[in-house]
Design a protein around this motif. Structure first.
Motif, PDB file in Angstrom:
ATOM      1  N   CYS A  99      97.906  14.034 -25.078  1.00  0.00           N
ATOM      2  CA  CYS A  99      97.229  12.864 -24.521  1.00  0.00           C
ATOM      3  C   CYS A  99      95.890  13.306 -23.921  1.00  0.00           C
ATOM      4  CB  CYS A  99      98.088  12.210 -23.440  1.00  0.00           C
ATOM      5  SG  CYS A  99      97.175  10.912 -22.596  1.00  0.00           S
ATOM      6  N   THR A 101      93.630  10.833 -22.735  1.00  0.00           N
ATOM      7  CA  THR A 101      93.080   9.662 -22.040  1.00  0.00           C
ATOM      8  C   THR A 101      92.820   9.989 -20.562  1.00  0.00           C
ATOM      9  OG1 THR A 101      94.224   8.281 -23.631  1.00  0.00           O
ATOM     10  CG2 THR A 101      93.462   7.173 -21.667  1.00  0.00           C
ATOM     11  N   PRO A 103      93.580   9.447 -17.249  1.00  0.00           N
ATOM     12  CA  PRO A 103      94.431  10.070 -16.223  1.00  0.00           C
ATOM     13  C   PRO A 103      94.832  11.506 -16.578  1.00  0.00           C
ATOM     14  CG  PRO A 103      95.130   7.819 -16.609  1.00  0.00           C
ATOM     15  CD  PRO A 103      94.121   8.135 -17.670  1.00  0.00           C
ATOM     16  N   CYS A 104      95.176  11.721 -17.839  1.00  0.00           N
ATOM     17  CA  CYS A 104      95.533  13.084 -18.239  1.00  0.00           C
ATOM     18  C   CYS A 104      94.301  13.986 -18.201  1.00  0.00           C
ATOM     19  CB  CYS A 104      96.163  13.084 -19.626  1.00  0.00           C
ATOM     20  SG  CYS A 104      97.912  12.585 -19.593  1.00  0.00           S
ATOM     21  N   CYS A 139      96.729   7.351 -24.620  1.00  0.00           N
ATOM     22  CA  CYS A 139      97.753   7.335 -23.564  1.00  0.00           C
ATOM     23  C   CYS A 139      99.161   7.131 -24.131  1.00  0.00           C
ATOM     24  CB  CYS A 139      97.439   6.215 -22.576  1.00  0.00           C
ATOM     25  SG  CYS A 139      98.679   6.056 -21.286  1.00  0.00           S
ATOM     26  N   LEU A 140     100.085   7.983 -23.696  1.00  0.00           N
ATOM     27  CA  LEU A 140     101.480   7.889 -24.148  1.00  0.00           C
ATOM     28  C   LEU A 140     102.370   7.289 -23.060  1.00  0.00           C
ATOM     29  CD1 LEU A 140     101.671  11.300 -26.025  1.00  0.00           C
ATOM     30  CD2 LEU A 140     101.806   9.034 -27.054  1.00  0.00           C
ATOM     31  N   GLY A 141     101.746   6.791 -22.021  1.00  0.00           N
ATOM     32  CA  GLY A 141     102.505   6.036 -21.012  1.00  0.00           C
ATOM     33  C   GLY A 141     103.245   6.899 -20.000  1.00  0.00           C
ATOM     34  N   ALA A 142     102.874   8.146 -19.850  1.00  0.00           N
ATOM     35  CA  ALA A 142     103.517   8.981 -18.830  1.00  0.00           C
ATOM     36  C   ALA A 142     102.451   9.520 -17.885  1.00  0.00           C
ATOM     37  CB  ALA A 142     104.285  10.122 -19.486  1.00  0.00           C
ATOM     38  N   CYS A 143     101.447   8.695 -17.604  1.00  0.00           N
ATOM     39  CA  CYS A 143     100.272   9.120 -16.841  1.00  0.00           C
ATOM     40  C   CYS A 143     100.643   9.667 -15.468  1.00  0.00           C
ATOM     41  CB  CYS A 143      99.299   7.963 -16.668  1.00  0.00           C
ATOM     42  SG  CYS A 143      99.329   6.770 -17.988  1.00  0.00           S
ATOM     43  N   MET A 148     100.212  15.607 -20.077  1.00  0.00           N
ATOM     44  CA  MET A 148     101.458  15.657 -20.839  1.00  0.00           C
ATOM     45  C   MET A 148     101.199  15.707 -22.341  1.00  0.00           C
ATOM     46  SD  MET A 148     101.810  12.534 -22.465  1.00  0.00           S
ATOM     47  CE  MET A 148     103.560  12.381 -22.725  1.00  0.00           C
TER      48      MET A 148
END
Ligand code: FES
Length: 312
Positions: A99, A101, A103-104, A139-143, A148
């Protein structure tokens, strides 16, 4: 985000066909849709083609799906190139989706990307041993546990260059690895565990003005139990009293009221007219005056004295 292009020609297979089991599965998917709507099965069929073809979708598979569904190959191509779940290039046994994006990125995704480049090589290439490949995705939704990666179907979170390097090495050599947070975080709790709502007093209701609800419920349960016990005792007492009654009293009590009344001397001597009177219509019944006033001519709608004149 990487460019979504088909793999170069030299890695494309000459043809693609579903094997017997997958052909049967594909036919079942297509049959779920009404006539003329077979194109709705395009995503499941592409997914099955990817599964069958070592985790990526070649051009020949796109064309085969289009043929099966009666679609223009370009329509299927649009779908395959739009959704990142479809890999258009060969992938390794352990396919890393990194990821990148915001936040990551803010939490160190760039350093993780550097490890991918060092250990695996350029994006969308497979290591010589066929074990690893990587791709940057959105984003894979585990921000909350950033940075991650997703590797095949598992997430690996709270990565650092060090723990990620170790993770890749363990995967490559078939050693067991830990999914989820790599620093012992539970779910998406703060590092070191939850910091709020830890006081047990919060859960007894007092802070929301409910009073000592535990004592109140205990009191209510006690009162209900006492009432039930008192009721049971009263019923048992009544049963006991019934059982000890003299037999004659029970028989008399069981006689019908009418029999008891007729047996009295007064009732036996009643004149017959009383019986006849009982059969008369009651004053309130239709056609009968309900009071003395209704017997008067005025009450009958006739003028005084006009009543009962003989008809000629
Ligand atoms: S930004 Fe990386 S998982 Fe959401």
């Amino acid at each position: 985000m990487s460019v979504r292009r088909l793999a170069p020609d030299h890695v494309q297979p000459a043809s693609f066909a579903f094997d017997a089991a997958n052909e049967n599965w594909a036919d079942q998917q297509i049959a779920k849709y009404p006539e003329g709507r077979q194109a709705s099965a395009v995503i499941p069929l592409l997914w099955k083609a990817q599964e069958q073809h070592d985790g990526w979708v070649p051009r020949a598979a796109i064309e085969e799906v289009a043929r099966k569904l009666g679609m223009a190959p370009m329509r299927v191509m649009e779908i395959a190139t739009f959704y990142t779940m479809f890999n258009l290039q060969p992938v390794g046994e352990h396919f890393v989706q990194l990821c990148g994006t915001t936040p990551c990125a803010l939490r160190g995704a760039e350093a993780i990307k550097k490890v991918c480049q060092d250990v695996i090589g350029p994006q969308s290439t497979v290591t010589a041993d066929g074990k690893l490949s990587w791709l940057e995705v959105e984003c894979l939704g585990a921000c909350c546990n950033a940075p991650m990666v997703q590797i095949n179907f598992d997430y690996y979170e709270d990565l650092t260059p060090e723990n990620f390097r170790t993770l890749l090495d363990d995967l490559r050599h078939g050693r067991p690895v830990k999914t989820g947070s790599q620093v012992g975080r539970s779910g998406s709790e703060p590092l070191g565990g939850g910091e709020t709502l830890k006081d047990p007093a919060l859960y007894d209701g007092t802070v929301i003005g409910a009073g000592d609800w535990q004592a109140r419920v205990t009191e209510q349960r006690k009162a209900a139990a006492e009432a039930a016990a008192a009721k049971a005792a009263a019923e048992a007492e009544a049963k006991k009293a019934e059982a000890t009654k003299p037999e004659a009293a029970k028989t008399d009590a069981a006689k019908p009221e009418a029999i008891k009344t007729d047996a009295t001397p007064a009732a036996a001597g009643k004149p017959a007219t009383d019986t006849a009177a009982a059969g008369r219509p009651k004053p309130s019944e239709p056609g009968q005056p309900t009071s003395a006033a209704q017997d008067t001519p005025a009450a009958n709608g006739k003028p005084p004295g006009a009543a009962d004149k003989p008809v000629k």
